[in-house]
Design a protein around this motif. Sequence first.
Motif, PDB file in Angstrom:
ATOM      1  N   ALA A  60       0.804  -1.219   0.000  1.00  0.00           N
ATOM      2  CA  ALA A  60       0.000   0.000   0.000  1.00  0.00           C
ATOM      3  C   ALA A  60       0.836   1.267   0.000  1.00  0.00           C
ATOM      4  O   ALA A  60       0.474   2.256  -0.654  1.00  0.00           O
ATOM      5  N   PHE A  61       1.957   1.270   0.705  1.00  0.00           N
ATOM      6  CA  PHE A  61       2.745   2.486   0.845  1.00  0.00           C
ATOM      7  C   PHE A  61       3.987   2.512  -0.034  1.00  0.00           C
ATOM      8  O   PHE A  61       4.466   3.589  -0.398  1.00  0.00           O
ATOM      9  N   PHE A  62       4.511   1.342  -0.376  1.00  0.00           N
ATOM     10  CA  PHE A  62       5.750   1.308  -1.158  1.00  0.00           C
ATOM     11  C   PHE A  62       5.595   0.541  -2.476  1.00  0.00           C
ATOM     12  O   PHE A  62       6.584   0.166  -3.107  1.00  0.00           O
ATOM     13  N   LEU A  63       4.338   0.319  -2.867  1.00  0.00           N
ATOM     14  CA  LEU A  63       3.997  -0.214  -4.188  1.00  0.00           C
ATOM     15  C   LEU A  63       4.638  -1.570  -4.472  1.00  0.00           C
ATOM     16  O   LEU A  63       4.798  -1.954  -5.633  1.00  0.00           O
ATOM     17  N   GLY A  64       5.010  -2.298  -3.430  1.00  0.00           N
ATOM     18  CA  GLY A  64       5.621  -3.610  -3.626  1.00  0.00           C
ATOM     19  C   GLY A  64       7.039  -3.547  -4.157  1.00  0.00           C
ATOM     20  O   GLY A  64       7.579  -4.566  -4.614  1.00  0.00           O
ATOM     21  N   LEU A  65       7.666  -2.375  -4.081  1.00  0.00           N
ATOM     22  CA  LEU A  65       9.015  -2.210  -4.627  1.00  0.00           C
ATOM     23  C   LEU A  65      10.068  -2.610  -3.595  1.00  0.00           C
ATOM     24  O   LEU A  65       9.947  -2.313  -2.406  1.00  0.00           O
ATOM     25  N   THR A  66      11.119  -3.285  -4.063  1.00  0.00           N
ATOM     26  CA  THR A  66      12.267  -3.655  -3.230  1.00  0.00           C
ATOM     27  C   THR A  66      13.522  -3.531  -4.093  1.00  0.00           C
ATOM     28  O   THR A  66      13.455  -3.070  -5.241  1.00  0.00           O
ATOM     29  N   ASN A  67      14.662  -3.983  -3.573  1.00  0.00           N
ATOM     30  CA  ASN A  67      15.887  -3.923  -4.366  1.00  0.00           C
ATOM     31  C   ASN A  67      16.048  -5.131  -5.278  1.00  0.00           C
ATOM     32  O   ASN A  67      17.111  -5.337  -5.867  1.00  0.00           O
ATOM     33  N   SER A  68      15.000  -5.920  -5.432  1.00  0.00           N
ATOM     34  CA  SER A  68      15.023  -7.088  -6.313  1.00  0.00           C
ATOM     35  C   SER A  68      14.448  -6.735  -7.683  1.00  0.00           C
ATOM     36  O   SER A  68      13.825  -5.691  -7.865  1.00  0.00           O
ATOM     37  N   TYR A  69      14.651  -7.641  -8.639  1.00  0.00           N
ATOM     38  CA  TYR A  69      14.075  -7.538  -9.982  1.00  0.00           C
ATOM     39  C   TYR A  69      14.475  -6.235 -10.688  1.00  0.00           C
ATOM     40  O   TYR A  69      13.663  -5.560 -11.309  1.00  0.00           O
ATOM     41  N   MET A  70      15.739  -5.867 -10.593  1.00  0.00           N
ATOM     42  CA  MET A  70      16.249  -4.671 -11.265  1.00  0.00           C
ATOM     43  C   MET A  70      17.463  -5.043 -12.112  1.00  0.00           C
ATOM     44  O   MET A  70      18.286  -5.875 -11.711  1.00  0.00           O
ATOM     45  N   THR A  71      17.549  -4.443 -13.295  1.00  0.00           N
ATOM     46  CA  THR A  71      18.736  -4.638 -14.125  1.00  0.00           C
ATOM     47  C   THR A  71      19.839  -3.692 -13.647  1.00  0.00           C
ATOM     48  O   THR A  71      19.588  -2.736 -12.906  1.00  0.00           O
ATOM     49  N   VAL A  83      11.721   9.291  -5.327  1.00  0.00           N
ATOM     50  CA  VAL A  83      10.736   8.591  -4.485  1.00  0.00           C
ATOM     51  C   VAL A  83      10.861   7.086  -4.660  1.00  0.00           C
ATOM     52  O   VAL A  83      10.751   6.320  -3.692  1.00  0.00           O
ATOM     53  N   GLU A  84      11.115   6.636  -5.897  1.00  0.00           N
ATOM     54  CA  GLU A  84      11.251   5.194  -6.143  1.00  0.00           C
ATOM     55  C   GLU A  84      12.416   4.608  -5.362  1.00  0.00           C
ATOM     56  O   GLU A  84      12.330   3.495  -4.831  1.00  0.00           O
ATOM     57  N   TYR A  85      13.519   5.347  -5.284  1.00  0.00           N
ATOM     58  CA  TYR A  85      14.690   4.873  -4.535  1.00  0.00           C
ATOM     59  C   TYR A  85      14.311   4.669  -3.053  1.00  0.00           C
ATOM     60  O   TYR A  85      14.651   3.642  -2.451  1.00  0.00           O
ATOM     61  N   TYR A  86      13.597   5.645  -2.520  1.00  0.00           N
ATOM     62  CA  TYR A  86      13.159   5.549  -1.119  1.00  0.00           C
ATOM     63  C   TYR A  86      12.201   4.374  -0.932  1.00  0.00           C
ATOM     64  O   TYR A  86      12.302   3.618   0.050  1.00  0.00           O
ATOM     65  N   ASP A  87      11.264   4.227  -1.877  1.00  0.00           N
ATOM     66  CA  ASP A  87      10.306   3.126  -1.777  1.00  0.00           C
ATOM     67  C   ASP A  87      11.003   1.771  -1.837  1.00  0.00           C
ATOM     68  O   ASP A  87      10.643   0.843  -1.100  1.00  0.00           O
ATOM     69  N   ARG A  88      11.990   1.651  -2.696  1.00  0.00           N
ATOM     70  CA  ARG A  88      12.696   0.365  -2.816  1.00  0.00           C
ATOM     71  C   ARG A  88      13.495   0.048  -1.553  1.00  0.00           C
ATOM     72  O   ARG A  88      13.530  -1.105  -1.107  1.00  0.00           O
ATOM     73  N   GLN A  89      14.126   1.034  -0.988  1.00  0.00           N
ATOM     74  CA  GLN A  89      14.859   0.786   0.249  1.00  0.00           C
ATOM     75  C   GLN A  89      13.906   0.432   1.393  1.00  0.00           C
ATOM     76  O   GLN A  89      14.153  -0.523   2.150  1.00  0.00           O
ATOM     77  N   SER A  90      12.841   1.184   1.514  1.00  0.00           N
ATOM     78  CA  SER A  90      11.878   0.921   2.596  1.00  0.00           C
ATOM     79  C   SER A  90      11.205  -0.427   2.410  1.00  0.00           C
ATOM     80  O   SER A  90      11.005  -1.183   3.384  1.00  0.00           O
ATOM     81  N   GLY A  91      10.842  -0.755   1.177  1.00  0.00           N
ATOM     82  CA  GLY A  91      10.226  -2.048   0.908  1.00  0.00           C
ATOM     83  C   GLY A  91      11.143  -3.202   1.249  1.00  0.00           C
ATOM     84  O   GLY A  91      10.709  -4.232   1.778  1.00  0.00           O
ATOM     85  N   SER A  92      12.445  -3.043   0.975  1.00  0.00           N
ATOM     86  CA  SER A  92      13.416  -4.086   1.298  1.00  0.00           C
ATOM     87  C   SER A  92      13.546  -4.271   2.804  1.00  0.00           C
ATOM     88  O   SER A  92      13.646  -5.402   3.305  1.00  0.00           O
ATOM     89  N   LYS A  93      13.540  -3.169   3.544  1.00  0.00           N
ATOM     90  CA  LYS A  93      13.618  -3.266   5.008  1.00  0.00           C
ATOM     91  C   LYS A  93      12.395  -3.996   5.571  1.00  0.00           C
ATOM     92  O   LYS A  93      12.518  -4.824   6.491  1.00  0.00           O
ATOM     93  N   ILE A  94      11.239  -3.701   4.999  1.00  0.00           N
ATOM     94  CA  ILE A  94      10.020  -4.368   5.470  1.00  0.00           C
ATOM     95  C   ILE A  94      10.067  -5.853   5.144  1.00  0.00           C
ATOM     96  O   ILE A  94       9.578  -6.691   5.916  1.00  0.00           O
ATOM     97  N   GLN A  95      10.665  -6.194   4.012  1.00  0.00           N
ATOM     98  CA  GLN A  95      10.786  -7.610   3.658  1.00  0.00           C
ATOM     99  C   GLN A  95      11.632  -8.371   4.672  1.00  0.00           C
ATOM    100  O   GLN A  95      11.304  -9.490   5.067  1.00  0.00           O
ATOM    101  N   VAL A  96      12.730  -7.774   5.121  1.00  0.00           N
ATOM    102  CA  VAL A  96      13.569  -8.420   6.142  1.00  0.00           C
ATOM    103  C   VAL A  96      12.765  -8.625   7.421  1.00  0.00           C
ATOM    104  O   VAL A  96      12.775  -9.712   8.027  1.00  0.00           O
ATOM    105  N   ALA A  97      12.052  -7.581   7.836  1.00  0.00           N
ATOM    106  CA  ALA A  97      11.230  -7.694   9.044  1.00  0.00           C
ATOM    107  C   ALA A  97      10.104  -8.694   8.859  1.00  0.00           C
ATOM    108  O   ALA A  97       9.798  -9.497   9.754  1.00  0.00           O
ATOM    109  N   GLY A  98       9.485  -8.675   7.675  1.00  0.00           N
ATOM    110  CA  GLY A  98       8.374  -9.577   7.412  1.00  0.00           C
ATOM    111  C   GLY A  98       8.776 -11.042   7.446  1.00  0.00           C
ATOM    112  O   GLY A  98       8.065 -11.887   8.007  1.00  0.00           O
ATOM    113  N   TRP A  99       9.929 -11.367   6.838  1.00  0.00           N
ATOM    114  CA  TRP A  99      10.415 -12.739   6.884  1.00  0.00           C
ATOM    115  C   TRP A  99      10.660 -13.176   8.324  1.00  0.00           C
ATOM    116  O   TRP A  99      10.330 -14.307   8.725  1.00  0.00           O
ATOM    117  N   SER A 100      11.245 -12.300   9.125  1.00  0.00           N
ATOM    118  CA  SER A 100      11.557 -12.648  10.517  1.00  0.00           C
ATOM    119  C   SER A 100      10.288 -12.901  11.323  1.00  0.00           C
ATOM    120  O   SER A 100      10.211 -13.871  12.098  1.00  0.00           O
TER     121      SER A 100
END
Length: 354
Positions: A60-71, A83-100
């Motif tokens: 909802a807030f970071f559009l599902g963006l992370t540091n994955s799937y990028m050339t 904004v995309e750079y910020y969203d990708r960094q924030s999304g990646s941090k949430i992914q680490v927390a979410g997995w844990s």
Amino acid sequence: MTVDVEPWVLLSIGLAFVFLRLYARWRHVGLRNFQPDDYLMLVFALGFATDVTLAYTVGAFFLGLTNSYMTDAQRATLSPDSVEYYDRQSGSKIQVAGWSVYVFNLWAVKAAFAVFFSRLTSGLDRMRMRIYIAYGLLAVTYLFVALGLLLSCRPMHRFWQINPDPGPLCQPTNSPFYVFSVLISDIVTDLYLISIPLPLLLRAKIPLRKKLVLIGLFCGSFVVIAAGIARGVAILTAGPDGAVSGSHWACRETFVAAIVGNLPASQPLFRSWANKVRTLSSSYPTGDPSHRLTSVDGDQEGRGIPISHHTATAWASEEHIIDGQGSQQSSSQFAGDLNKIAVTREFIVHSHGN
């Protein structure tokens, strides 16, 4: 902003099963007699809510963006001030927390199952070592996975590094270590937990319908395994939608775990409700006056229920399954004779005459 309601619906239903189990335990044994598995389910409920919140946030807030799937070209041209750079960094941090949080939730349910099985088989000396092995296996696998999630990429800030490419192990959305270490450990521990009650059920000489119901209650972890496999496949094949897809499948698997982990302890409550419904339905006049004999043993669940005689066994005794305080006599009987089951008979006295 479009709200995805699925995770919240799953959370609501999952929490309902948790609190239904806690209500059943409170009703039968009281709050003071709660056991570790009951408290684990309370902690699990908080973890489930956290997991759903994280899954919702990344989409909802970071559009599902992370540091994955990028050339490499995309990484090089993406401005750190965008904004995309910020969203990708924030999304990646949430992914680490979410997995844990996701791993913590699954292992909390496994630990609750292990404690429940230890009470259920308390009279069987030969099962004691298997329970100890379950505790050890859960502790080792959890430490391996939980620490691996945080230590598989060093230094830690590379988990949300955009440029240069941090490598596959530092892309939390689809990290091979994340996917396979969690999936393999999840399957191994679930299969071992299933192996504790299953042999006893298969050898017990009880009606097929009753046996199938018990097998379904205690072997529902197969459904959790299937959901975990589906999650792994979704992450590895979803492409740029992997973060959202993986988060949704984490919520679905946790939802299934919530149901599977709480049904066995709640089942006697369902049975008492069913007995009350049958009692009420049979209390209507049928043209033939009759008088129903009711239990006078003082059991709070027995009021209004037809007189019953229960053979005391760990599998069939509602009290032993619910409160884990079955007598030594019942445990000894179960240890000596796995074939005994509860027998319920209903007696109706018909009056004839005026």
